[in-house]
Design a protein around this motif. Sequence first.
Motif, PDB file in Angstrom:
ATOM      1  N   HIS A  42      32.681 -23.802  -8.780  1.00  0.00           N
ATOM      2  CA  HIS A  42      32.374 -25.204  -9.565  1.00  0.00           C
ATOM      3  C   HIS A  42      31.611 -25.100 -10.906  1.00  0.00           C
ATOM      4  N   PHE A  43      32.148 -25.818 -11.804  1.00  0.00           N
ATOM      5  CA  PHE A  43      31.511 -25.974 -13.083  1.00  0.00           C
ATOM      6  C   PHE A  43      30.965 -27.540 -13.385  1.00  0.00           C
ATOM      7  N   THR A  44      29.787 -27.714 -13.215  1.00  0.00           N
ATOM      8  CA  THR A  44      29.210 -28.770 -13.438  1.00  0.00           C
ATOM      9  C   THR A  44      28.231 -28.830 -14.633  1.00  0.00           C
ATOM     10  N   ALA A  45      28.193 -29.726 -15.859  1.00  0.00           N
ATOM     11  CA  ALA A  45      27.284 -29.942 -16.857  1.00  0.00           C
ATOM     12  C   ALA A  45      26.185 -30.968 -16.331  1.00  0.00           C
ATOM     13  N   THR A  46      24.844 -30.510 -16.257  1.00  0.00           N
ATOM     14  CA  THR A  46      23.800 -31.215 -15.976  1.00  0.00           C
ATOM     15  C   THR A  46      22.683 -30.982 -16.963  1.00  0.00           C
ATOM     16  N   LYS A  47      21.705 -31.768 -16.622  1.00  0.00           N
ATOM     17  CA  LYS A  47      20.345 -31.594 -17.740  1.00  0.00           C
ATOM     18  C   LYS A  47      19.714 -30.206 -17.726  1.00  0.00           C
ATOM     19  N   PRO A  48      19.615 -29.725 -16.614  1.00  0.00           N
ATOM     20  CA  PRO A  48      19.288 -28.032 -16.490  1.00  0.00           C
ATOM     21  C   PRO A  48      20.426 -27.121 -16.681  1.00  0.00           C
ATOM     22  N   ASN A  49      21.562 -27.560 -16.818  1.00  0.00           N
ATOM     23  CA  ASN A  49      22.688 -26.717 -16.815  1.00  0.00           C
ATOM     24  C   ASN A  49      23.619 -27.442 -17.940  1.00  0.00           C
ATOM     25  N   PRO A  50      23.327 -27.429 -18.987  1.00  0.00           N
ATOM     26  CA  PRO A  50      23.826 -28.452 -20.080  1.00  0.00           C
ATOM     27  C   PRO A  50      25.156 -27.800 -20.492  1.00  0.00           C
ATOM     28  N   ALA A  51      25.258 -26.220 -20.618  1.00  0.00           N
ATOM     29  CA  ALA A  51      26.096 -25.550 -21.402  1.00  0.00           C
ATOM     30  C   ALA A  51      26.998 -24.608 -20.593  1.00  0.00           C
ATOM     31  N   PRO A  52      27.629 -24.878 -19.551  1.00  0.00           N
ATOM     32  CA  PRO A  52      28.243 -23.927 -18.633  1.00  0.00           C
ATOM     33  C   PRO A  52      29.085 -22.676 -19.257  1.00  0.00           C
ATOM     34  N   PHE A  53      29.561 -23.010 -20.407  1.00  0.00           N
ATOM     35  CA  PHE A  53      30.431 -22.039 -20.876  1.00  0.00           C
ATOM     36  C   PHE A  53      29.933 -21.651 -22.460  1.00  0.00           C
TER      37      PHE A  53
END
Length: 534
Positions: A42-53
Amino acid sequence: MKHKTLVLSAAVGLLAPVMAGCGDSGDGSDSGSAIVVGTTDHFTATKPNPAPFDPAFAYDTGSWNVLRQTLQTLTHVPRGGGVPVPEAASHCAFSNGNLTYSCTLRAGLKFANGDTLTAADVKYSLQRVLSIHDLNGAVGLLTNIADMDTSGRDIVFHLKSPDATFPYKLATPIAGIVNPKQYAPKKLRDGFEVDGSGPYTFKAEVKDNTLVKGTFTKNPTYKGDLKVQNNKVEMRVYPDAPAMGTALDKDDIDVMLRSMTPDQIKSLTDKPRKDINLTEMPGLEIRYIGFNTSAPIGKEKAIRQAMAYVVDRDKLINQVYGTTASPLYSNIPAGITGHTNSFFNQYGAQPSLSKAAQVLQSAGIHTPVKLTMNYTTDHYGAATAKEFQVLQSQFNDSKLFDVTIKGTPWKEFRPAETSGKYAVYGMGWFPDFPDPDSYVAPFFDKDNFLGSPYNNPQIRGQLIPKSRREADRGAASDTFGQIQDIVADDVPILPLWQGKQYVAARTDITGVEWAVDSSANYSLWELGKGTTTD
């Protein structure tokens, strides 16, 4: 580094279908339509995880597998394993006692948008990672770089200390080459866009800040060492393995990638299907319990050692994973040169409640010890919840522990773990590259993957640097043996099991045996469509 060939060639010998389907006579060429693969990553963009790629941020197997298809690296580990060979480079070599590593780029390299790719772009890409220095990522793989010089198509890396593993590090996505026009020097590229010079371009389909589908299209400007066997691969994301299995049954996908459940694997093994091949390969995946050694519970060595005495790996595997896993008694798994069974030697194969009680009593720790074990609900497969229920029962049945378990989605779990909010937590690991260093430095060196405060001066200051001076990696085995013995005594992590890799694919899909390796790295360019005959 002769052990690389030994380990991985042995693995390749086992890269065979578990069952024969109808057989295919295709040559691996693409028939024109996209090859559709399913994944539960699963790939989700969130505030703590803004840049998955973004290569400066991404550091999980799923994200790296997207980057491996799209960003080119100077070197790569060839099909079947072995020492790295040039990819974007035409030639690379060590000099100056493994303190200097020089590469010359292939002529005519371009980014997918047509911009010329230069040695200066390579320097920019790696310097960008070092400048951003995001500890969520794999920056630790590059911190040994003291300086970089470029001239024309040449780039020279000056290292702070000798590092025979450096060519392997340059083969990982953290060293992916990016276009300065598309990636700011000191800011992450938020969202799901990826641009590079690799074998594919990438287009993301996103809903509610979550990737639902990614399309890899053959990059017409690509120049490198890889042979692309298809024109397009479509990756569809499923909420869980059963949903992915249903998609395979309905002919919605051609390939099931990670992660299949033990029940799915058993079903396909016990009841072979004519239309599906199940490919099994040795696995370098490990699972373990991690400890925050600064937390009130995690800092107590006696508690960590007592848990090592109590855990029953055989029962855990039998109740949850069956034949898809085997007990692990070290931070370095079997199949990697330098592996020793240090935890077996210190704690035995069978639980010893009397020794666990003695360790706690000697340290003046009252029982039962209350603690919470945290795990992620959606990152390591559907069996994870059951695994932690079994572990909870083992610890609580000992009467020495009072364990509560708590599951959290990965997008929340990972930031909480790295920020030290969990005292005890479950994690998995696939190596950055198939070398014992990749099971040591990410856990115990500075800027480690876990954000762990554990710092053993002998491991960090003496043994890791010593191991990296050995160009023949087999010669470092004694050093890695010392590290494993220290880890078994200190228990900053508690290894549990080592897993195999499985891929289910339709019988007209070729190249499956090369498309996923024992480290769960994807090479989607190996997939093709053939024809089947009964």
